[in-house]
Design an enzyme around this catalytic site. Structure first.
Site, PDB file in Angstrom:
ATOM      1  N   THR A 135      68.552  18.035 134.014  1.00  4.93           N
ATOM      2  CA  THR A 135      67.922  16.729 134.162  1.00  4.93           C
ATOM      3  C   THR A 135      66.888  16.452 133.098  1.00  4.93           C
ATOM      4  OG1 THR A 135      68.240  16.935 136.547  1.00  4.93           O
ATOM      5  CG2 THR A 135      66.720  15.235 135.795  1.00  4.93           C
TER       6      THR A 135
ATOM      7  N   ASP B 253      66.709  26.075 138.694  1.00  7.12           N
ATOM      8  CA  ASP B 253      67.371  26.939 139.673  1.00  7.12           C
ATOM      9  C   ASP B 253      67.597  28.355 139.152  1.00  7.12           C
ATOM     10  OD1 ASP B 253      67.407  24.884 141.443  1.00  7.12           O
ATOM     11  OD2 ASP B 253      69.577  24.689 141.576  1.00  7.12           O
TER      12      ASP B 253
END
Length: 270
Positions: free
Chosen positions: A61, A138
């Site tokens: 992102t 993550d």
């Protein structure tokens, strides 16, 4: 809007999306879509007297921008894009940027770590005084451990929250430094290797066929057979407490070691 499913996704004026099953929906065009004109980027001016910082993108992102008129997500990762979004950066350093690869962080693989390490090594050799890596959160700690190039020590940091901005914490040690952004001040807390203290070297060897197994009560030791049969080169087992597994796991661990597969036992505790 683009979509990975068979459903139709429509962008509303308020910025939210709604999805429809096109087979169960009547569609009536209201007006023809207006042509979207792309604005020309302003010329980039950088101060060559400032230190050179390289920004390496791995995707995610942080390296993308959403056009809310169309819903399209596009890569926005040139030096021009960065300085247009954050013009204050131009007073700190001069920048160049490189897209090393563009992936979701959950798709990270060992060969990508090697490619990233090579990119960092090349940027430093070419005169960069600092390297920034943009990365999905993550699996950032795995990449940090593989390449050891983050503010926290790469092998001693863990993501402790799914979405908080302070999600990353150093485990059983202090972070190398803390940063005061408004004052642009870095405060170090523990010793670290400074630029020039060691010769820059690149170790681009990494064995991808190493398994990580988390032990749980009554877990089936047959999982070890899978890694033996598929020619894995090493096994790491996260045991309970000081590093314990059920006694029925011991024969399978012995089978692995007798086949010259190293088995490392560590603790799940932090």
């Amino acid at each position: 809007m683009p979509t990975t499913t068979e459903n139709m996704v429509i962008k509303l004026d308020n910025g939210y999306n709604i999805g429809f099953d096109p087979k169960k929906t009547q569609i009536q065009p209201i007006k023809k879509r207006e042509e979207i004109k792309t604005k020309a980027k302003p010329p980039l001016h950088q101060n060559e007297d400032l230190p050179l910082v390289s920004i390496l993108s791995t995707g995610g992102t942080i390296a993308s921008r959403v056009d809310y008129r169309t819903g399209a997500v596009t890569s926005q990762f040139t030096a021009e894009d960065i300085l247009t979004a954050i013009p204050e950066l131009s007073t700190i350093a001069q920048y160049n940027s490189q897209v090393v690869y563009t992936i979701l962080s959950e798709n990270m693989r060992p060969e990508y770590w090697i490619k990233l390490a090579q990119a960092v090594h090349n940027e430093i050799k070419n005169g960069a005084e600092g390297v920034i890596i943009t990365h999905g959160t993550d699996t950032m700690t795995y990449t940090a451990a593989a390449d050891t190039c983050y503010i926290h020590r790469g092998t001693k940091v863990r993501k402790m929250h799914t979405s908080r901005r302070d999600a990353f914490q150093s485990i059983n040690t202090q972070p190398i430094a803390t940063i005061n952004y408004p004052e642009r001040r870095i405060t170090t807390h523990i010793d670290y290797t400074k630029r020039g203290e060691k010769k820059l070297t690149l170790n681009a060897r990494l064995e991808p066929k190493v398994a990580l197994i988390k032990y749980a009560p009554d877990a089936n030791p047959d999982v070890i057979d899978h890694y033996i049969e598929n020619d894995y080169k090493g096994i790491v087992i996260e045991g309970t407490g000081l590093g314990h597994v059920g006694t029925d796991w011991i024969p399978r661990i012995k089978d692995a070691t007798e086949k010259k597969i190293p088995v490392v036992i560590t603790s799940q505790c932090i």
